[in-house]
Design a protein around this motif. Structure first.
Motif, PDB file in Angstrom:
ATOM      1  N   MET A  32       0.820  -1.211   0.000  1.00 57.91           N
ATOM      2  CA  MET A  32       0.000   0.000   0.000  1.00 57.91           C
ATOM      3  C   MET A  32       0.857   1.267   0.000  1.00 57.91           C
ATOM      4  N   LEU A  33       1.938   1.258   0.757  1.00 59.66           N
ATOM      5  CA  LEU A  33       2.812   2.428   0.781  1.00 59.66           C
ATOM      6  C   LEU A  33       3.392   2.713  -0.593  1.00 59.66           C
ATOM      7  N   ALA A  34       3.756   1.676  -1.323  1.00 61.53           N
ATOM      8  CA  ALA A  34       4.337   1.869  -2.652  1.00 61.53           C
ATOM      9  C   ALA A  34       3.298   2.304  -3.673  1.00 61.53           C
ATOM     10  N   SER A  35       2.080   1.767  -3.564  1.00 62.11           N
ATOM     11  CA  SER A  35       1.084   1.953  -4.620  1.00 62.11           C
ATOM     12  C   SER A  35       0.594   3.388  -4.758  1.00 62.11           C
ATOM     13  N   VAL A  36       0.634   4.163  -3.669  1.00 58.58           N
ATOM     14  CA  VAL A  36       0.045   5.510  -3.730  1.00 58.58           C
ATOM     15  C   VAL A  36       0.886   6.497  -4.538  1.00 58.58           C
ATOM     16  N   TYR A  37       2.120   6.137  -4.884  1.00 60.75           N
ATOM     17  CA  TYR A  37       2.992   7.055  -5.624  1.00 60.75           C
ATOM     18  C   TYR A  37       3.209   6.611  -7.073  1.00 60.75           C
ATOM     19  N   LYS A  38       2.469   5.608  -7.509  1.00 56.00           N
ATOM     20  CA  LYS A  38       2.643   5.092  -8.868  1.00 56.00           C
ATOM     21  C   LYS A  38       2.436   6.207  -9.891  1.00 56.00           C
ATOM     22  N   GLY A  39       3.382   6.306 -10.829  1.00 57.67           N
ATOM     23  CA  GLY A  39       3.264   7.281 -11.910  1.00 57.67           C
ATOM     24  C   GLY A  39       4.047   8.563 -11.707  1.00 57.67           C
ATOM     25  N   PHE A  40       4.542   8.819 -10.510  1.00 57.07           N
ATOM     26  CA  PHE A  40       5.388   9.993 -10.285  1.00 57.07           C
ATOM     27  C   PHE A  40       6.697   9.851 -11.063  1.00 57.07           C
ATOM     28  N   THR A  41       7.174  10.943 -11.669  1.00 57.89           N
ATOM     29  CA  THR A  41       8.555  10.962 -12.137  1.00 57.89           C
ATOM     30  C   THR A  41       9.452  11.171 -10.926  1.00 57.89           C
ATOM     31  N   LEU A  42      10.740  10.924 -11.085  1.00 59.06           N
ATOM     32  CA  LEU A  42      11.659  11.106  -9.965  1.00 59.06           C
ATOM     33  C   LEU A  42      11.653  12.549  -9.480  1.00 59.06           C
ATOM     34  N   LYS A  43      11.634  13.507 -10.416  1.00 58.44           N
ATOM     35  CA  LYS A  43      11.639  14.925 -10.030  1.00 58.44           C
ATOM     36  C   LYS A  43      10.338  15.296  -9.330  1.00 58.44           C
ATOM     37  N   GLU A  44       9.227  14.803  -9.844  1.00 54.62           N
ATOM     38  CA  GLU A  44       7.933  15.100  -9.231  1.00 54.62           C
ATOM     39  C   GLU A  44       7.862  14.546  -7.813  1.00 54.62           C
ATOM     40  N   PHE A  45       8.363  13.335  -7.650  1.00 57.62           N
ATOM     41  CA  PHE A  45       8.284  12.721  -6.331  1.00 57.62           C
ATOM     42  C   PHE A  45       9.207  13.436  -5.346  1.00 57.62           C
ATOM     43  N   ASP A  46      10.395  13.804  -5.794  1.00 59.04           N
ATOM     44  CA  ASP A  46      11.314  14.535  -4.929  1.00 59.04           C
ATOM     45  C   ASP A  46      10.683  15.849  -4.482  1.00 59.04           C
ATOM     46  N   SER A  47      10.046  16.556  -5.403  1.00 56.22           N
ATOM     47  CA  SER A  47       9.379  17.821  -5.055  1.00 56.22           C
ATOM     48  C   SER A  47       8.219  17.584  -4.092  1.00 56.22           C
ATOM     49  N   TYR A  48       7.496  16.488  -4.297  1.00 51.06           N
ATOM     50  CA  TYR A  48       6.356  16.160  -3.441  1.00 51.06           C
ATOM     51  C   TYR A  48       6.823  15.912  -2.003  1.00 51.06           C
ATOM     52  N   ASP A  89      13.039   9.651 -25.538  1.00 51.11           N
ATOM     53  CA  ASP A  89      11.756  10.278 -25.182  1.00 51.11           C
ATOM     54  C   ASP A  89      11.212   9.780 -23.844  1.00 51.11           C
ATOM     55  N   ASP A  90      11.968   8.943 -23.165  1.00 49.35           N
ATOM     56  CA  ASP A  90      11.501   8.334 -21.921  1.00 49.35           C
ATOM     57  C   ASP A  90      11.803   9.197 -20.708  1.00 49.35           C
ATOM     58  N   ASP A  91      11.141   8.878 -19.622  1.00 50.68           N
ATOM     59  CA  ASP A  91      11.455   9.396 -18.293  1.00 50.68           C
ATOM     60  C   ASP A  91      11.290   8.220 -17.331  1.00 50.68           C
ATOM     61  N   ILE A  92      11.831   8.361 -16.119  1.00 46.89           N
ATOM     62  CA  ILE A  92      11.718   7.306 -15.117  1.00 46.89           C
ATOM     63  C   ILE A  92      10.495   7.570 -14.250  1.00 46.89           C
ATOM     64  N   LEU A  93       9.691   6.517 -14.050  1.00 50.80           N
ATOM     65  CA  LEU A  93       8.491   6.631 -13.223  1.00 50.80           C
ATOM     66  C   LEU A  93       8.555   5.644 -12.063  1.00 50.80           C
ATOM     67  N   LEU A  94       7.883   6.007 -10.967  1.00 50.23           N
ATOM     68  CA  LEU A  94       7.699   5.048  -9.880  1.00 50.23           C
ATOM     69  C   LEU A  94       6.653   4.026 -10.304  1.00 50.23           C
ATOM     70  N   GLY A  95       6.998   2.757 -10.154  1.00 46.28           N
ATOM     71  CA  GLY A  95       6.120   1.705 -10.645  1.00 46.28           C
ATOM     72  C   GLY A  95       5.017   1.304  -9.697  1.00 46.28           C
ATOM     73  N   GLY A  96       5.076   1.773  -8.436  1.00 44.88           N
ATOM     74  CA  GLY A  96       4.010   1.473  -7.487  1.00 44.88           C
ATOM     75  C   GLY A  96       4.079   0.088  -6.881  1.00 44.88           C
ATOM     76  N   VAL A  97       5.225  -0.573  -7.003  1.00 50.54           N
ATOM     77  CA  VAL A  97       5.396  -1.922  -6.460  1.00 50.54           C
ATOM     78  C   VAL A  97       6.665  -1.960  -5.626  1.00 50.54           C
ATOM     79  N   ASN A  98       6.590  -2.474  -4.394  1.00 47.72           N
ATOM     80  CA  ASN A  98       7.771  -2.540  -3.538  1.00 47.72           C
ATOM     81  C   ASN A  98       8.618  -3.756  -3.886  1.00 47.72           C
ATOM     82  N   ILE A  99       9.933  -3.633  -3.640  1.00 48.02           N
ATOM     83  CA  ILE A  99      10.873  -4.712  -3.902  1.00 48.02           C
ATOM     84  C   ILE A  99      11.404  -5.306  -2.599  1.00 48.02           C
ATOM     85  N   ILE A 100      11.882  -4.440  -1.715  1.00 44.24           N
ATOM     86  CA  ILE A 100      12.496  -4.917  -0.477  1.00 44.24           C
ATOM     87  C   ILE A 100      12.228  -3.919   0.641  1.00 44.24           C
ATOM     88  N   LYS A 101      11.998  -4.424   1.856  1.00 46.55           N
ATOM     89  CA  LYS A 101      11.905  -3.586   3.048  1.00 46.55           C
ATOM     90  C   LYS A 101      13.244  -3.677   3.759  1.00 46.55           C
TER      91      LYS A 101
END
Length: 348
Positions: A135-151, A241-253
């Motif tokens: 759940m913690l990972a899913s709420v940020y799905k779609g953010f670019t790295l810059k957008e998430f850092d600013s958020y 033409d790509d950018d990096i996005l948060l995928g909304g899925v956790n890998i490791i705690k």
């Protein structure tokens, strides 16, 4: 004549380089424990004395405990070790609550809303586990790295709950920030290893502690390319033409044994100092102090200050007992520190 001048300039450059190298080695081999070191700690604090003694032993060139600069590795947990944890809870979970309940640009699922509202109502943090992390990972799905850092940085500028005159960005334990600075001045490389999402962690600690992103280890989420469209990473090539996005899925705690695993993989050297505050840091601290070719120490913070902080005496007493049983050095927030958050910061 011109050849003579060039030879002279070359000789001077060699001399200056040799002198600079001598100064660097001398500084790295001479402990700095002047009057300003750990000034926010009480002089009789056992942990302060232990750290001073240790740093003197491992940075003095002719000492039998001398540690070369490249092997002076110190690891720190974040929440409850460097940063406010007790009111109301972990920074990353507070950010989740904000995203779900307070962000008008996000529409949460029923499941996300129920979790966030339950915390607002009861103050109860759900147990760590796969569902919590999902759940913690899913709420940020779609953010670019810059957008998430600013958020994250925008949220950091909001008021820290439970205190007057304190922003979330500034809710670091100032005596522990002194420890970080003191170690860096004595040739240590400092890493922060936390269960917090790595990207959140970078925004929170890199500027505050003067650390580069490569020295920040946290929990990880999947990252994808903007145009990847569900393809496996092995089947997709990043394009202009790509950018990096948060995928909304956790890998490791990054807690418990996972902290040891990430330290081995990302640092490559066994730390010689470790600082934590709970049993989720126990693996990291034990890995540091056992079977180490160099002199090593582990410290654990005890949340025993209920006047200046939202401490928990029962937890603090339990941690002291754990320290005695495991060979860790306890740090008393109440008795060892002159201040916690600095002048003008008051608990409500």
């Amino acid at each position: 004549m011109e050849t003579t001048k060039k030879t002279f300039r070359f000789a001077m450059l060699v001399l200056l380089a040799t002198f600079a190298s001598f100064i660097f080695v001398s500084c790295a081999s001479t402990p700095r424990t002047g009057k300003g070191a750990l000034s926010l700690w009480n002089d009789d604090a056992p942990a302060k004395k232990a750290l001073f003694s240790y740093v003197s032993a491992v940075t003095t060139k002719n000492s039998p405990d001398f540690i070369p600069v490249e092997r002076r590795i110190a690891t720190f947990d974040l929440d409850g070790t460097l940063f406010c944890e007790t009111n109301p809870t972990y920074f990353d979970f507070q950010l989740f609550i904000h995203r779900v309940l307070d962000d008008p640009n996000y529409t949460p699922s029923q499941e996300q809303r129920a979790l966030a509202e339950d915390f607002r109502r009861t103050g109860r943090v759900p147990p760590l586990g796969a569902e919590y992390e999902r759940m913690l990972a899913s709420v940020y799905k779609g953010f670019t790295l810059k957008e998430f850092d600013s958020y994250v940085r925008s949220f950091m500028q909001s008021d820290q709950p439970g205190y007057k005159n304190l922003k979330r960005a500034d809710a670091f334990y100032k005596p522990m920030v002194e420890v970080v600075n003191y170690l860096v001045q004595n040739g240590f490389t400092v890493y922060v290893s936390s269960g917090t999402n790595r990207l959140i962690l970078r925004a929170l600690v890199c500027d505050a502690l003067g650390l580069p992103p490569k020295q920040v280890i946290g929990s990880d989420n999947v990252l994808v390319a903007m145009n990847q469209d569900g393809k496996d990473g092995l089947d997709y090539t990043f394009s202009k033409d790509d950018d990096i996005l948060l995928g909304g899925v956790n890998i490791i705690k990054n807690l418990q044994m996972n902290k040891v695993s990430t330290i081995v993989k990302e640092i490559g050297y066994q730390p010689v100092l470790a600082f934590g505050n709970s049993l989720t840091d126990a693996s990291m601290v034990n890995y540091t102090i056992h079977n180490n070719e160099y002199k090593s120490l582990g410290f654990m913070l005890c949340c025993d200050d209920i006047e200046r902080e939202y401490g928990n005496i029962t937890k603090a007493d339990k941690m002291r007992s754990d320290c005695a049983a495991n060979g860790w050095i306890p740090i008393s927030m109440k008795n060892d520190w002159k201040t916690i958050y600095g002048i003008g910061i008051e608990k409500k």
